[in-house]
Design an enzyme around this catalytic site. Structure first.
Site, PDB file in Angstrom:
ATOM      1  N   CYS A 191       0.863  -1.187   0.000  1.00  0.00           N
ATOM      2  CA  CYS A 191       0.000   0.000   0.000  1.00  0.00           C
ATOM      3  C   CYS A 191       0.901   1.239   0.000  1.00  0.00           C
ATOM      4  O   CYS A 191       2.131   1.129   0.117  1.00  0.00           O
ATOM      5  CB  CYS A 191      -0.870   0.000   1.255  1.00  0.00           C
ATOM      6  SG  CYS A 191       0.133   0.036   2.746  1.00  0.00           S
ATOM      7  N   GLU A 206       0.374  -0.842  15.675  1.00  0.00           N
ATOM      8  CA  GLU A 206      -0.187   0.473  15.304  1.00  0.00           C
ATOM      9  C   GLU A 206      -1.036   1.024  16.458  1.00  0.00           C
ATOM     10  O   GLU A 206      -0.948   2.207  16.804  1.00  0.00           O
ATOM     11  CB  GLU A 206      -1.049   0.340  14.044  1.00  0.00           C
ATOM     12  CG  GLU A 206      -1.676   1.668  13.634  1.00  0.00           C
ATOM     13  CD  GLU A 206      -2.769   1.496  12.593  1.00  0.00           C
ATOM     14  OE1 GLU A 206      -2.520   0.854  11.558  1.00  0.00           O
ATOM     15  OE2 GLU A 206      -3.882   2.007  12.819  1.00  0.00           O
TER      16      GLU A 206
HETATM   17  S1  SF4 Z   1      -2.738   3.309   6.851  1.00  0.00           S
HETATM   18 FE1  SF4 Z   1      -1.750   1.324   6.829  1.00  0.00          FE
HETATM   19  S2  SF4 Z   1      -2.779   0.223   5.168  1.00  0.00           S
HETATM   20 FE2  SF4 Z   1      -3.227   2.400   4.883  1.00  0.00          FE
HETATM   21  S3  SF4 Z   1      -1.679   3.192   3.495  1.00  0.00           S
HETATM   22 FE3  SF4 Z   1      -0.948   3.523   5.576  1.00  0.00          FE
HETATM   23  S4  SF4 Z   1       0.299   1.732   6.058  1.00  0.00           S
HETATM   24 FE4  SF4 Z   1      -0.964   1.203   4.300  1.00  0.00          FE
END
Ligand code: SF4
Length: 286
Positions: free
Chosen positions: A12, A129
């Site tokens: 991503c 996270e």
């Molecule tokens: S929030 Fe997480 S899933 Fe979304 S772009 Fe950022 S790293 Fe990737």
């Protein structure tokens, strides 16, 4: 044989950005540690290890003599505020690869907590996270991941700010946020779910409908890759491989259109090597 690659395959935006930061540092021959693996992919971890990048769990693992010459990369999941404070105290150089979407949540909980709000994080309490986000409101957040927990909440009589882990399930989020709205009136709810996962899943589903075989590339234990394979296999025969070496070709005999998708922690070079193998050894397969 035609090969079609699903949109939104692999990294991503946030992971791509973090890997680029690390790549640039490696290229510049900086001495680097990463706080946790930059991504959960054995091949990638091995690659960076070979480039001299060491993974540490905590800054305290670094010797005092190392702090002036080794930089530390914070990965896309982010880290608690205490990590930045510790780094500053020790004079450590931090390269912050926190995904900007995660950074936004950290800033939000920090701002609301300083205004005296209760903070609720909807997500997995053990995920790095979420631990990181909680570390921006002094670990005072209440963390929930199920609608049944809403009735059990015992919050002080202060307004409430609610955020979500970026990869939280949208359906469960809707249920929980509706229940919170019904129970509390002075509440600010922010849907901070990132759409990257949903986009990847939708794109692989669309592709699976168009091909006669799907190859899903990603770690055998990567839950988002397993999920992609599950989705595809509902529509078409599917195989889940980690690298090109797992592809023996028998499965592709007679197939006309093959689709490829990849999990969030699969780098582009692994996807490309799978495509190359199919293209180069195509005559063996059909
Ligand atoms: S929030 Fe997480 S899933 Fe979304 S772009 Fe950022 S790293 Fe990737």
């Amino acid at each position: 044989m035609k090969i079609l690659v699903a949109e939104h395959s692999g990294f991503c935006y946030g992971v791509k950005r973090a890997v680029k930061i690390l790549d640039d540092l490696v290229l510049a021959q900086e001495k680097i540690h990463t706080l946790g693996p930059i991504i959960h992919n054995d091949q990638v971890t091995k690659y960076y290890e070979d480039q001299g990048v060491k993974i540490i769990k905590e800054l305290s693992e670094m010797h005092a003599s190392e702090t002036s010459e080794i930089g530390v990369v914070i990965r896309s999941h982010g880290a608690p505020k205490s990590v930045y404070d510790e780094a500053e105290q020790k004079g450590l150089k931090i390269y912050d690869a926190t995904c900007p979407y995660v950074k936004k949540i950290q800033n939000k909980v920090s701002t609301y907590a300083s205004k005296g709000y209760n903070i609720i994080i909807v997500g997995n309490a053990f995920h790095p996270e979420v631990i990181g986000i909680n570390g921006w409101c002094d670990y005072q957040a209440v963390i929930i991941d199920h609608i049944d927990q809403v009735d059990l909440l015992e919050l002080s009589a202060r307004p409430i700010c609610v955020v979500a882990q970026t990869t939280f399930n949208m359906k469960k989020w809707d249920e929980i946020s509706d229940a919170l709205k019904a129970r509390y009136s002075d509440i600010s709810i922010y849907n901070t779910i990132c759409l990257a996962t949903e986009q990847r899943q939708n794109a692989c589903l669309e592709l699976a409908k168009k091909v006669d075989y799907m190859i899903v590339v990603g770690g055998k234990h990567s839950s988002n890759t397993i999920k992609l394979a599950e989705i595809c296999s509902k529509y078409v025969p599917t195989t889940h491989i980690e690298t090109k070496d797992d592809l023996n070709g028998d499965e592709l005999i007679g197939k006309k259109v093959v689709g490829i998708t990849a999990g969030a922690s699969t780098p582009d070079w692994i996807i490309q090597s799978v495509i190359l193998k199919i293209e180069n050894e195509g005559e063996v397969f059909f």
